[in-house]
Scaffold this motif. Structure first.
Motif, short mmCIF file in Angstrom:
data_model
loop_
_atom_site.label_atom_id
_atom_site.label_comp_id
_atom_site.label_asym_id
_atom_site.label_seq_id
_atom_site.Cartn_x
_atom_site.Cartn_y
_atom_site.Cartn_z
N PRO A 81 34.57 2.79 8.37
CA PRO A 81 33.88 1.53 8.10
C PRO A 81 34.41 0.35 8.91
N LEU A 82 35.70 0.34 9.20
CA LEU A 82 36.25 -0.80 9.94
C LEU A 82 35.81 -0.83 11.40
N LEU A 83 35.34 0.33 11.90
CA LEU A 83 34.93 0.38 13.31
C LEU A 83 33.42 0.54 13.47
N ASN A 84 32.68 0.33 12.39
CA ASN A 84 31.23 0.39 12.48
C ASN A 84 30.66 -0.93 13.00
N VAL A 85 31.02 -1.27 14.21
CA VAL A 85 30.55 -2.50 14.84
C VAL A 85 30.08 -2.15 16.25
#
Ligand code: S3P
Length: 169
Positions: free
Chosen positions: A117-121
């Motif tokens: 989730p922290l790298l879903n950018v």
């Protein structure tokens, strides 16, 4: 005595812990898998529906439970280092090794993954650099570390084994 692998996402913790456990007859335990099992949902959904604070609270409980068991290779999520209590529990349970890698290598390994989730950018590299910078002091606190960027799995296992062995005396 446990072996605990910590470090940023994409540094090789899961692959190395599974292989280490297989080769040396230890039991593999993934903190992330335990969290998903306990919550009955994926880490993405926990972050989305219950928030990161909730995730961290469950993570803290599971780390404590795992640290009370012996003979494990513990594959800890990238954020466990942020909590002092986690690190105290893990250190008291065995040898802690921090895996590291260059941001570009992490990007390459995380490029097609959607389960962090922290790298879903969109701009993953900027995000990786941002989080790495904010966590640097925590990862640097761990005495034993291995940069996996240019190493084969066998080379990494050998270095981990030597650290683990010397911690047994
Ligand atoms: C996280 C890392 C992930 C997982 C969660 C949060 C982090 O584990 O715990 O997405 O904060 O760095 P991995 O390091 O095994 O990918």
């Amino acid at each position: 005595m446990n072996l605990v692998l910590v470090g940023f996402m994409g540094t090789g913790k899961t692959e190395v812990s599974k292989e280490f456990a297989r080769r040396f007859g230890m039991r593999y335990l993934s903190i992330d898998e335990m969290i998903e099992e306990r919550e009955g949902m994926s880490i993405n959904d926990i972050f989305k529906e219950k928030g990161e604070d909730h995730f961290r609270a469950i993570e803290r409980d599971i780390v404590k439970e795992a640290a009370s068991i012996d003979g494990l290779v513990i594959d800890a999520g990238g954020g466990v280092v942020l909590d002092d209590e986690n690190m105290k529990n893990l250190k008291s349970s065995g040898a802690v090794v921090c895996l590291k890698a260059r941001p570009e290598v992490i990007l390459d390994r995380m490029q097609n993954k959607t389960d962090r989730p922290l790298l879903n950018v969109r701009d993953k590299l900027t995000k990786i650099n941002e989080i790495l910078t904010s966590r640097k002091i925590y990862y640097d606190k761990i005495e034993e570390s291995i940069d996996t960027s240019d190493l084969t799995i066998d080379e990494i296992i050998e270095q981990v084994r030597s650290i683990f062995k010397s911690s047994l005396y």
